[in-house]
Write a protein that holds these residues in place. Sequence first.
Motif, PDB file in Angstrom:
ATOM      1  N   ASP A  78      -8.725  -9.303   5.160  1.00 25.18           N
ATOM      2  CA  ASP A  78      -8.391  -8.783   3.828  1.00 25.18           C
ATOM      3  C   ASP A  78      -7.398  -7.634   3.879  1.00 25.18           C
ATOM      4  O   ASP A  78      -7.204  -6.927   2.892  1.00 25.18           O
ATOM      5  N   GLN A  81      -4.506  -7.834   1.230  1.00 26.47           N
ATOM      6  CA  GLN A  81      -4.997  -7.584  -0.124  1.00 26.47           C
ATOM      7  C   GLN A  81      -5.281  -6.098  -0.333  1.00 26.47           C
ATOM      8  O   GLN A  81      -4.908  -5.513  -1.363  1.00 26.47           O
ATOM      9  N   ARG A  82      -5.933  -5.478   0.652  1.00 27.28           N
ATOM     10  CA  ARG A  82      -6.237  -4.051   0.521  1.00 27.28           C
ATOM     11  C   ARG A  82      -4.972  -3.209   0.541  1.00 27.28           C
ATOM     12  O   ARG A  82      -4.856  -2.214  -0.183  1.00 27.28           O
ATOM     13  N   ARG A  84      -1.997  -4.157  -0.570  1.00 25.49           N
ATOM     14  CA  ARG A  84      -1.330  -4.298  -1.872  1.00 25.49           C
ATOM     15  C   ARG A  84      -1.989  -3.390  -2.910  1.00 25.49           C
ATOM     16  O   ARG A  84      -1.305  -2.702  -3.674  1.00 25.49           O
ATOM     17  N   GLU A  85      -3.313  -3.395  -2.957  1.00 26.26           N
ATOM     18  CA  GLU A  85      -4.008  -2.546  -3.923  1.00 26.26           C
ATOM     19  C   GLU A  85      -3.727  -1.070  -3.646  1.00 26.26           C
ATOM     20  O   GLU A  85      -3.531  -0.278  -4.586  1.00 26.26           O
ATOM     21  N   HIS A  86      -3.694  -0.709  -2.387  1.00 34.11           N
ATOM     22  CA  HIS A  86      -3.377   0.668  -1.997  1.00 34.11           C
ATOM     23  C   HIS A  86      -1.977   1.052  -2.479  1.00 34.11           C
ATOM     24  O   HIS A  86      -1.752   2.151  -2.999  1.00 34.11           O
ATOM     25  N   TYR A  88      -0.230  -0.233  -4.983  1.00 32.44           N
ATOM     26  CA  TYR A  88      -0.109  -0.089  -6.427  1.00 32.44           C
ATOM     27  C   TYR A  88      -0.470   1.327  -6.848  1.00 32.44           C
ATOM     28  O   TYR A  88       0.176   1.911  -7.735  1.00 32.44           O
ATOM     29  N   GLY A  89      -1.483   1.900  -6.211  1.00 31.25           N
ATOM     30  CA  GLY A  89      -1.847   3.283  -6.501  1.00 31.25           C
ATOM     31  C   GLY A  89      -0.775   4.264  -6.074  1.00 31.25           C
ATOM     32  O   GLY A  89      -0.443   5.197  -6.815  1.00 31.25           O
ATOM     33  N   LYS A 121       3.853  -9.795  -7.510  1.00 30.38           N
ATOM     34  CA  LYS A 121       3.155  -8.738  -8.233  1.00 30.38           C
ATOM     35  C   LYS A 121       3.660  -7.362  -7.838  1.00 30.38           C
ATOM     36  O   LYS A 121       3.867  -6.491  -8.690  1.00 30.38           O
ATOM     37  N   LYS A 122       3.876  -7.154  -6.543  1.00 28.34           N
ATOM     38  CA  LYS A 122       4.384  -5.860  -6.094  1.00 28.34           C
ATOM     39  C   LYS A 122       5.755  -5.579  -6.699  1.00 28.34           C
ATOM     40  O   LYS A 122       6.050  -4.461  -7.122  1.00 28.34           O
TER      41      LYS A 122
END
Length: 224
Positions: A78, A81-82, A84-86, A88-89, A121-122
């Motif tokens: 993962d 995925q982690r 990418r989420e990181h 976005y912040g 998305k990014k």
Amino acid sequence: MTDTTDSADTPIAAVIFDCDGTLVDSELLNARGVAELFAADHCLDLDAVAIEREFRGGQFEAMIDTLAARYGVTVAGDFTQRYREHMYGLFARALEPMPGVREAIEAIDLPKCVASSGPEKKLAVALETTDLARYFGEFVFSAYTIGVWKPEPDLFLTAAAALGVAPVHCAVVEDSDAGVEAARRAGMRVFGYDPHGAIGDHPDAALMRFADFHHLPDLLNQKR
């Protein structure tokens, strides 16, 4: 596959922008995110500046595989995925457009699009966060959509086809060696945004370097 420098003598009718490191000041942020996750997962102290310098413009998965092999670690399933989420912040807190890029875009009276190696998305988050998305509308293209990355020319050729402009009449604005090479292979002129001398020698490319986006509209107008 087109592979020519004849574009140096042809008029420019459309402009294709890279995103990371060109439209938005994200390259070091991207590398920082990688370093932070490797530190959290593997207690490794990686240098974000060195990561940015080595892998600028390349494919994310290839970078992660290289770093994992180099340091003898196994990346979790993962991780991406982690990451990418990181990111976005991080983007929400710190991402900025490149100095002068908004004014340059507004001054360039030609069809424009974005063609990036980043995932869809990014790319959307980066452009929305910096309020640049409104300049490109639906003309935003990701290598992840077509499954081919720079330095292959496919992404730029896809963008040119969507704009309805022959590759030889397209200018690419890039900041990386992979992007310059992709544009060369596509038969397009390249305007290399290179304020820190990061782009290497490309003797076979129709390459013009610049260090300030305020100069880009005049450089393009000289070739119309």
